[in-house]
Design a protein around this motif. Structure first.
Motif, PDB file in Angstrom:
ATOM      1  N   CYS A   1       0.843  -1.181   0.000  1.00  0.00           N
ATOM      2  CA  CYS A   1       0.000   0.000   0.000  1.00  0.00           C
ATOM      3  C   CYS A   1       0.887   1.242   0.000  1.00  0.00           C
ATOM      4  O   CYS A   1       2.102   1.148   0.128  1.00  0.00           O
ATOM      5  CB  CYS A   1      -0.916  -0.014   1.211  1.00  0.00           C
ATOM      6  N   ASN A   5      -1.670   4.560   3.811  1.00  0.00           N
ATOM      7  CA  ASN A   5      -2.518   3.423   4.175  1.00  0.00           C
ATOM      8  C   ASN A   5      -1.821   2.385   5.053  1.00  0.00           C
ATOM      9  O   ASN A   5      -2.425   1.372   5.389  1.00  0.00           O
ATOM     10  CB  ASN A   5      -3.043   2.754   2.907  1.00  0.00           C
ATOM     11  N   VAL A   9      -3.775  -0.794   6.884  1.00  0.00           N
ATOM     12  CA  VAL A   9      -3.499  -2.186   6.527  1.00  0.00           C
ATOM     13  C   VAL A   9      -3.027  -2.964   7.759  1.00  0.00           C
ATOM     14  O   VAL A   9      -3.433  -4.103   7.982  1.00  0.00           O
ATOM     15  CB  VAL A   9      -2.483  -2.255   5.360  1.00  0.00           C
ATOM     16  N   VAL A  17       3.875  -4.917   6.127  1.00  0.00           N
ATOM     17  CA  VAL A  17       3.306  -4.017   5.131  1.00  0.00           C
ATOM     18  C   VAL A  17       4.448  -3.431   4.314  1.00  0.00           C
ATOM     19  O   VAL A  17       5.439  -2.967   4.869  1.00  0.00           O
ATOM     20  CB  VAL A  17       2.497  -2.872   5.793  1.00  0.00           C
TER      21      VAL A  17
END
Length: 137
Positions: A1, A5, A9, A17
């Motif tokens: 992302c 974000n 997430v 992430v």
């Protein structure tokens, strides 16, 4: 992302992430079992390179490049979410959501109207919508 974000997430349960604005995903992951591709194009091509031999690429965007899949020795499939049995698939998704097995984020619930559908499409097409738009009847 994207950077904006990352927290969203993580809050949805992601263990790791990758911020694509800072790090190309294909440079930090490899030998994964499954990739679900919602975009197609260049992202799909790069996704083929991170799968392990006999890994699975499930594209919900466009049919995968089968020659590329064969070259990488992976199983690639196109999964159409809108089909004749869409009700059954939507019920399966609803159960997964209600059981907490998958999570999503809702950006906005809009009334059933032409303007609402247009707004949802316009916002979604930017590629930066944080969640899903719900059109309520």
């Amino acid at each position: 992302c994207s950077t904006n974000n990352v927290d969203t997430v993580k809050s949805m349960g992601a263990d790791e992430v990758i911020d694509y604005t800072k790090t190309p995903f294909e440079t930090v992951i490899s030998k994964v079992d499954v990739v679900i591709d919602p975009l197609g194009g260049e992202v799909q091509e790069k996704s083929c390179t991170v799968l392990k031999k006999h890994g699975r690429l499930a594209s919900v965007a466009v049919p995968p490049n089968m020659e590329l899949a064969k070259e990488h020795e992976i199983d690639a499939q196109y999964i159409r979410l809108i089909t004749d049995n869409a009700t059954d698939k939507l019920m399966q998704f609803a159960k997964l959501l209600s059981d907490g097995k998958i999570k999503t984020s809702i950006t906005e619930i809009l009334p059933f109207a032409v303007e609402s559908v247009q707004k949802a499409h316009t916002d979604s097409e930017t590629g930066h919508a944080k969640g899903k738009y719900i059109i309520q009847m």
